[in-house]
Design an enzyme around this catalytic site. Structure first.
Site, PDB file in Angstrom:
ATOM      1  N   ASP A  79      67.610  48.061  -5.249  1.00 33.58           N
ATOM      2  CA  ASP A  79      68.213  48.769  -4.120  1.00 33.58           C
ATOM      3  C   ASP A  79      67.600  48.380  -2.772  1.00 33.58           C
ATOM      4  O   ASP A  79      68.090  48.812  -1.734  1.00 33.58           O
ATOM      5  CB  ASP A  79      68.081  50.289  -4.319  1.00 33.58           C
ATOM      6  N   HIS A  85      59.668  51.162  -9.963  1.00 33.28           N
ATOM      7  CA  HIS A  85      60.632  51.117 -11.063  1.00 33.28           C
ATOM      8  C   HIS A  85      59.929  51.545 -12.334  1.00 33.28           C
ATOM      9  O   HIS A  85      58.757  51.233 -12.527  1.00 33.28           O
ATOM     10  CB  HIS A  85      61.193  49.688 -11.230  1.00 33.28           C
TER      11      HIS A  85
HETATM   12  C1  SDX Z   1      67.504  52.048  -9.729  1.00 28.38           C
HETATM   13  O1  SDX Z   1      66.108  52.441 -14.421  1.00 28.38           O
HETATM   14  C2  SDX Z   1      66.790  51.495 -13.914  1.00 28.38           C
HETATM   15  O2  SDX Z   1      66.942  50.449 -14.472  1.00 28.38           O
HETATM   16  C3  SDX Z   1      67.414  51.802 -12.570  1.00 28.38           C
HETATM   17  C4  SDX Z   1      68.010  50.627 -11.774  1.00 28.38           C
HETATM   18  C5  SDX Z   1      69.299  50.135 -12.443  1.00 28.38           C
HETATM   19  O3  SDX Z   1      69.656  48.964 -12.228  1.00 28.38           O
HETATM   20  O4  SDX Z   1      69.958  50.912 -13.097  1.00 28.38           O
HETATM   21  O5  SDX Z   1      67.081  49.573 -11.653  1.00 28.38           O
HETATM   22  C6  SDX Z   1      68.466  51.082 -10.358  1.00 28.38           C
HETATM   23  O6  SDX Z   1      67.676  53.215  -9.906  1.00 28.38           O
HETATM   24  C7  SDX Z   1      66.355  51.538  -8.893  1.00 28.38           C
HETATM   25  C8  SDX Z   1      65.410  52.618  -8.420  1.00 28.38           C
HETATM   26  C9  SDX Z   1      65.875  53.197  -7.099  1.00 28.38           C
HETATM   27  N1  SDX Z   1      65.036  54.311  -6.648  1.00 28.38           N
HETATM   28  C10 SDX Z   1      64.196  54.218  -5.613  1.00 28.38           C
HETATM   29  O7  SDX Z   1      64.040  53.177  -4.997  1.00 28.38           O
HETATM   30  C11 SDX Z   1      63.518  55.494  -5.233  1.00 28.38           C
HETATM   31  C12 SDX Z   1      62.043  55.249  -4.996  1.00 28.38           C
HETATM   32  N2  SDX Z   1      61.411  54.932  -6.235  1.00 28.38           N
HETATM   33  C13 SDX Z   1      60.923  55.918  -7.029  1.00 28.38           C
HETATM   34  O8  SDX Z   1      61.059  57.253  -6.752  1.00 28.38           O
HETATM   35  C14 SDX Z   1      60.386  55.588  -8.434  1.00 28.38           C
HETATM   36  O9  SDX Z   1      59.651  54.411  -8.372  1.00 28.38           O
HETATM   37  C15 SDX Z   1      61.458  55.514  -9.531  1.00 28.38           C
HETATM   38  C16 SDX Z   1      62.344  56.742  -9.553  1.00 28.38           C
HETATM   39  C17 SDX Z   1      62.332  54.278  -9.352  1.00 28.38           C
HETATM   40  C18 SDX Z   1      60.721  55.412 -10.889  1.00 28.38           C
HETATM   41  O10 SDX Z   1      60.153  56.644 -11.204  1.00 28.38           O
HETATM   42  P1  SDX Z   1      59.043  56.856 -12.312  1.00 28.38           P
HETATM   43  O11 SDX Z   1      59.025  55.778 -13.298  1.00 28.38           O
HETATM   44  O12 SDX Z   1      59.235  58.253 -12.841  1.00 28.38           O
HETATM   45  O13 SDX Z   1      57.703  56.774 -11.524  1.00 28.38           O
HETATM   46  P2  SDX Z   1      56.977  57.933 -10.739  1.00 28.38           P
HETATM   47  O14 SDX Z   1      57.887  58.529  -9.744  1.00 28.38           O
HETATM   48  O15 SDX Z   1      56.376  58.881 -11.757  1.00 28.38           O
HETATM   49  O16 SDX Z   1      55.838  57.136 -10.003  1.00 28.38           O
HETATM   50  C19 SDX Z   1      54.658  56.701 -10.670  1.00 28.38           C
HETATM   51  C20 SDX Z   1      53.575  56.564  -9.596  1.00 28.38           C
HETATM   52  C21 SDX Z   1      53.444  57.845  -8.790  1.00 28.38           C
HETATM   53  O17 SDX Z   1      52.101  57.906  -8.314  1.00 28.38           O
HETATM   54  P3  SDX Z   1      51.024  58.882  -9.054  1.00 28.38           P
HETATM   55  O18 SDX Z   1      51.642  60.268  -9.053  1.00 28.38           O
HETATM   56  O19 SDX Z   1      50.872  58.332 -10.438  1.00 28.38           O
HETATM   57  O20 SDX Z   1      49.801  58.767  -8.198  1.00 28.38           O
HETATM   58  O21 SDX Z   1      53.954  55.545  -8.663  1.00 28.38           O
HETATM   59  C22 SDX Z   1      54.167  56.124  -7.370  1.00 28.38           C
HETATM   60  C23 SDX Z   1      54.345  57.625  -7.611  1.00 28.38           C
HETATM   61  O22 SDX Z   1      53.996  58.377  -6.497  1.00 28.38           O
HETATM   62  N3  SDX Z   1      55.427  55.577  -6.847  1.00 28.38           N
HETATM   63  C24 SDX Z   1      55.698  55.421  -5.543  1.00 28.38           C
HETATM   64  C25 SDX Z   1      56.994  54.890  -5.487  1.00 28.38           C
HETATM   65  N4  SDX Z   1      57.457  54.727  -6.739  1.00 28.38           N
HETATM   66  C26 SDX Z   1      56.494  55.142  -7.548  1.00 28.38           C
HETATM   67  N5  SDX Z   1      54.992  55.721  -4.461  1.00 28.38           N
HETATM   68  C27 SDX Z   1      55.568  55.453  -3.259  1.00 28.38           C
HETATM   69  N6  SDX Z   1      56.829  54.937  -3.134  1.00 28.38           N
HETATM   70  C28 SDX Z   1      57.546  54.651  -4.232  1.00 28.38           C
HETATM   71  N7  SDX Z   1      58.772  54.175  -4.113  1.00 28.38           N
END
Ligand code: SDX
Length: 378
Positions: free
Chosen positions: A315, A261
């Site tokens: 989620d 998140h």
């Molecule tokens: C919702 O914003 C809100 O409030 C949203 C929400 C709401 O109520 O409205 O809470 C609802 O949208 C929940 C999120 C649902 N999405 C997912 O579950 C999809 C999987 N999660 C991600 O793709 C990610 O964590 C996000 C999209 C939720 C957040 O994205 P960010 O803040 O842009 O973070 P990022 O993708 O840049 O990740 C930062 C690091 C990365 O590693 P590095 O490149 O720095 O080495 O963390 C890692 C990512 O690879 N990472 C994950 C991960 N989430 C982050 N690695 C593996 N699995 C994951 N799920």
């Protein structure tokens, strides 16, 4: 004006001031209008919470009753909207059907009066009342059935399950569904809410505001993740396969759905409540093996990624709950939308109160004074 550093995804950049909700991502705290989500989940209802979010204060008994009655009277949708929805392909995703039908409401209620509190209230009531009816109607119509009329004897949550499953729900199931709606109602300036705010800032109609937010919520990085989580749990298939599956994902650098998140660096408080709700449902209606897979996955992800602040988000456990409530997988995100309409409308109202059109800047990184090359020479 000072030149700011470019932040991809606007991370950490305040884009608004708001008194609607608050998240402390380090401590795992979520408040709506200052009230902790745990309190609202146990003491309030979705409609009372919606009132709180939109009008800023908990309603009195009379105000709540009046609000609930207004919603009840606006649950039906016009036959022309149902007819339009009948023409949607049954293979289409229900989020696309919802986006189109939410936008279509604007055709019927087109007289815009954004400075009139009665207009604001009517739009709030119509959208909260009709969105669940449209989600349930598409579900039945794509199976070739007629939509079920709303049941005036049932409250908001129970009526949705009734319209969806064509029978009155068990009271515990209806209560748990209502809590799910409360948990999903609002979450500061997430992607779909930002989309709603940008659309609202142009002073367009509220149906367009909600339609644009629905389109944004649908993506797998946002609300669409709840559907992806169940697909992932099905793919994993067994508790034994959790760790090999996770190792494979990490090796391929693919995201684990329902984890991570932008704001929370600990477990999302809503995930904790949803996990409790899942267990309550299993006590009454029997266990679900996908829950065991989910719990093992949470454990394994915490071991491997917990130090980087990657924990279950809202989620992750919602799908397990929805499955037990008999909700089809591709309706998970529309169900999220039903709840989030409350938050979107609260932000719409807040945006209107002090509006300035959103128009950020960009850092141009293209070329200048380029030659126009005639087509024959390219
Ligand atoms: C919702 O914003 C809100 O409030 C949203 C929400 C709401 O109520 O409205 O809470 C609802 O949208 C929940 C999120 C649902 N999405 C997912 O579950 C999809 C999987 N999660 C991600 O793709 C990610 O964590 C996000 C999209 C939720 C957040 O994205 P960010 O803040 O842009 O973070 P990022 O993708 O840049 O990740 C930062 C690091 C990365 O590693 P590095 O490149 O720095 O080495 O963390 C890692 C990512 O690879 N990472 C994950 C991960 N989430 C982050 N690695 C593996 N699995 C994951 N799920």
């Amino acid at each position: 004006m000072t030149v700011c550093e470019y932040k991809p995804g606007l991370e950490g950049i305040p884009a608004a001031q708001s008194s609607i909700s608050y998240v402390d991502g380090q401590k795992g705290i979520l408040e709506y209008r200052g009230i902790r989500i745990e309190d609202l989940a146990t003491k309030s209802t979705f409609l009372e919470t919606s009132y709180l979010l939109i009008w800023g204060e908990l309603p009195t008994k009379e105000e709540l009753t009046a609000f609930e009655e207004e919603i009840l009277h606006h649950r039906r949708v016009k036959y022309r909207i149902r007819d339009m929805m009948k023409c949607f392909p049954e293979t289409g995703h229900p989020m696309d059907a919802l986006q189109a039908s939410a936008a279509a409401l604007g055709l019927f209620y087109s007289k815009r009066a954004l400075d009139n509190p009665d207009y604001i209230r009517e739009a709030v009531v119509r959208l909260l009342a009709k969105i669940p009816t449209m989600v349930a109607a598409f579900q039945l119509m794509r199976k070739g059935n007629d939509p079920v009329r709303p049941n005036d004897n049932l409250d908001y949550a129970a009526n949705f399950l009734y319209m969806l499953n064509e029978r009155e729900p068990d009271p515990l199931a209806a209560h748990i569904f209502d809590v799910c709606l409360t948990l999903h109602a609002e979450h500061t300036i997430n992607a779909s809410t930002f989309s709603a705010m940008v659309t609202a800032s142009t002073l367009t109609d509220p149906y367009a505001v909600v339609a644009s937010a629905v389109g944004t919520l649908a993506g797998p990085l946002h609300g669409g993740a709840n559907e992806e989580v169940i697909t992932m749990l099905e793919e994993i298939g067994s508790v034994e396969n959790v760790r090999p599956y996770l190792d494979d994902c990490l090796q391929r650098k693919s995201k684990i759905m329902g984890f991570g998140h932008r704001v929370y660096k600990v477990k999302d408080p809503r995930a904790t409540i949803l996990q409790d709700l899942a267990e309550k449902l299993f006590e009454k209606f029997g266990h679900d093996k996908y829950y065991d897979i989910a719990v093992e996955l949470e454990r394994a992800v915490e071991e491997k990624l917990g130090h980087r602040g990657i924990y279950p988000n809202v989620d992750f456990y919602s799908g397990v709950v929805y499955r037990k409530l008999g909700i089809p997988t591709d309706l998970f995100t529309p169900v999220f939308a039903i709840a989030r309409v409350a938050g979107w409308l609260a932000h719409w109202k807040e945006q209107l109160a002090e509006n300035r059109i959103f128009r950020p800047t960009q850092i141009y990184n293209g070329i200048h004074n380029a030659d126009y090359v005639p087509i024959e020479e390219r």
